[in-house]
Motif scaffolding. Sequence first.
Motif, PDB file in Angstrom:
ATOM      1  N   PHE B  54       0.718  -1.469   0.206  1.00 39.40           N
ATOM      2  CA  PHE B  54       0.411   0.235  -0.449  1.00 39.40           C
ATOM      3  C   PHE B  54       0.658   0.600   0.009  1.00 39.40           C
ATOM      4  O   PHE B  54       0.674   2.071  -0.555  1.00 39.40           O
ATOM      5  N   ALA B  55       1.583   1.536   0.730  1.00 43.47           N
ATOM      6  CA  ALA B  55       2.740   2.419   1.024  1.00 43.47           C
ATOM      7  C   ALA B  55       3.567   2.603   0.137  1.00 43.47           C
ATOM      8  O   ALA B  55       3.728   3.818  -0.737  1.00 43.47           O
ATOM      9  N   GLY B  56       3.876   1.270  -1.330  1.00 44.38           N
ATOM     10  CA  GLY B  56       4.624   1.508  -2.275  1.00 44.38           C
ATOM     11  C   GLY B  56       4.015   2.491  -3.279  1.00 44.38           C
ATOM     12  O   GLY B  56       4.554   2.753  -4.422  1.00 44.38           O
ATOM     13  N   ALA B  57       2.611   2.689  -3.544  1.00 42.30           N
ATOM     14  CA  ALA B  57       1.493   2.480  -4.298  1.00 42.30           C
ATOM     15  C   ALA B  57       1.621   3.689  -4.494  1.00 42.30           C
ATOM     16  O   ALA B  57       1.513   4.609  -5.229  1.00 42.30           O
ATOM     17  N   VAL B 221      -7.171   7.085  -7.305  1.00 43.60           N
ATOM     18  CA  VAL B 221      -7.062   6.004  -8.423  1.00 43.60           C
ATOM     19  C   VAL B 221      -6.146   5.391  -7.807  1.00 43.60           C
ATOM     20  O   VAL B 221      -6.175   3.852  -7.392  1.00 43.60           O
ATOM     21  N   ILE B 222      -4.716   6.972  -6.430  1.00 44.59           N
ATOM     22  CA  ILE B 222      -3.909   5.969  -6.562  1.00 44.59           C
ATOM     23  C   ILE B 222      -4.201   5.131  -5.346  1.00 44.59           C
ATOM     24  O   ILE B 222      -3.523   3.807  -4.553  1.00 44.59           O
ATOM     25  N   ALA B 223      -4.651   5.922  -4.715  1.00 45.70           N
ATOM     26  CA  ALA B 223      -5.339   4.780  -3.390  1.00 45.70           C
ATOM     27  C   ALA B 223      -6.307   3.575  -3.824  1.00 45.70           C
ATOM     28  O   ALA B 223      -5.618   2.906  -2.711  1.00 45.70           O
ATOM     29  N   SER B 224      -7.118   3.823  -4.380  1.00 45.18           N
ATOM     30  CA  SER B 224      -7.796   2.281  -4.554  1.00 45.18           C
ATOM     31  C   SER B 224      -7.105   0.840  -5.094  1.00 45.18           C
ATOM     32  O   SER B 224      -7.268  -0.113  -5.389  1.00 45.18           O
ATOM     33  N   ALA B 225      -6.065   2.196  -5.960  1.00 44.27           N
ATOM     34  CA  ALA B 225      -5.189   0.327  -6.697  1.00 44.27           C
ATOM     35  C   ALA B 225      -4.271  -0.025  -5.096  1.00 44.27           C
ATOM     36  O   ALA B 225      -4.030  -1.331  -5.143  1.00 44.27           O
ATOM     37  N   GLY B 226      -4.234   0.836  -4.753  1.00 47.90           N
ATOM     38  CA  GLY B 226      -3.121   0.407  -3.333  1.00 47.90           C
ATOM     39  C   GLY B 226      -3.773  -0.011  -2.395  1.00 47.90           C
ATOM     40  O   GLY B 226      -3.415  -1.571  -2.118  1.00 47.90           O
ATOM     41  N   ALA B 227      -5.254   0.069  -2.504  1.00 48.44           N
ATOM     42  CA  ALA B 227      -5.609  -0.504  -1.616  1.00 48.44           C
ATOM     43  C   ALA B 227      -6.126  -1.786  -1.959  1.00 48.44           C
ATOM     44  O   ALA B 227      -5.849  -3.170  -1.354  1.00 48.44           O
ATOM     45  N   ALA B 228      -6.544  -2.428  -3.644  1.00 52.03           N
ATOM     46  CA  ALA B 228      -6.464  -3.234  -3.892  1.00 52.03           C
ATOM     47  C   ALA B 228      -5.468  -4.225  -4.147  1.00 52.03           C
ATOM     48  O   ALA B 228      -5.575  -5.492  -3.595  1.00 52.03           O
TER      49      ALA B 228
END
Lengths: 82, 396
Positions: B54-57, B221-228
Amino acid sequence: MSIKWAALAQTAGASFVITVAVVTVFALGVLALSRREAALEAGRSGAEGAASGRGTLALAGASVCFAACAGVVLYGLSLIAG
Amino acid sequence: MEHITFLVAVVIITALAFDFTNGFHDTANAMATSIATGALKPKVAVTIAAVLNFAGAFLSVKVASTISGGIVNEKAGIQPSIIFAALVGAILWNLLTWLRGLPSSSSHALYGGLIGATVVGVGLHGVNFATVLSKIVIPAVASPIVAGLASWGATKLAYLLTRKTDEKTSDKGFRKGQMFSASLISLAHGTNDAQKTMGIITLALVSAGALHKGATPPVWVIASAGAAIALGTYMGGWRIIRSMGSGLADIRPPQGLASETAAATVILTSSSMGYGLSTTQVCSGGIMGAGLGGRNPRLNWGMARRMVYTWGLTLPAAAVVAGLAAVIVDQGTWGVAVVGTALVAGSGAMYLVSRRQPVHAGNVNDVTPVETTEVTPAAGTPAATVPTPASTTVAA
């Protein structure tokens, strides 16, 4: 179509050298730590002075090794964020 | 947001679903050997991996600007329908290989999907085959070998240097080191792979006119990609973790450190040189090298062979499925609905099959590999009710 073989070989070589170097330094750190433990053990069973000197030296050596590894990890982090 | 059509909404959801499979497929890369050597408890390991993914995203959006790295000609017209078909191919292949406990490259599945869907939707000229060769095929062959050699050499040296130490003390040290090497791989994975999903969603939004051309991914978008990807990572992909951690070789702490260091180094040096290689293949190569470099050199060659076959199959297989999906999606909204239904049904079926022989945090270190007989994927039987002869090559 040109494949940059030199760049590929360079990447491969660098990866090999860095891996072996990092693990070697880390193993030296582990070695130094176990020397320190041996020295502490010796210290408990007499021979105070010499053993504690060796123990401190080993600890210093281990610190240098692990600090070097930490440096490489930080550089890795900067590459990821870059 | 009123610009977002039905198809774009489907693409976004599918992209997040792919991101999720990417997460649980690749947890093993960073954490398999740490779990196998006991450096980290299974649940702790997947939690750390999830947090770091998640952090990496959030660390970088550099890769997100070009989802395919020039493999397909994005200007020639990557339509949302092509992206959707590509994602379907990638997800189905990811799930099938997970079911069989085989680590395969999520990136190759995505690239394969894009290539297949582009060939069908745009034509052969939409794919830059020279780039495919120089940026994917050659690094795919070279990187596991390099990681394997580096890991083999590092393992030999680590054992040589610590041969006179008390094994318990030195193992403790190597386990501590593994925490750092594994974390670095997780972070690099989050940065690289979450960005691909961000890139896909962004591209879909641009094509729908909801974002202007060349826009960077919006925060949601960043947050949802990281969360997924983090959620997927947390789910664990235990079948693959078992294959990589204890199915391939008996990994001791010095070997774990060597293989993870080799993998992290190869990934970081090559991505800074612009090669998009597979984290999965690099990590597996590292584990094989470490297995052969250990005190009792041992490798489960059957498992290794199967992994290599899977790597070779990943790109073409995902391409074929995606190509097929592209043909159907091209028929219009009902085509999208048919492919979407097929995706959900296929995924559900594979999940149900996996329940027959579940692998979880509690039994992940058992030596019996999930997948033991040479059944074809089409047969779909989880053939592991029979105790495996392969386990004789894997020490307890």
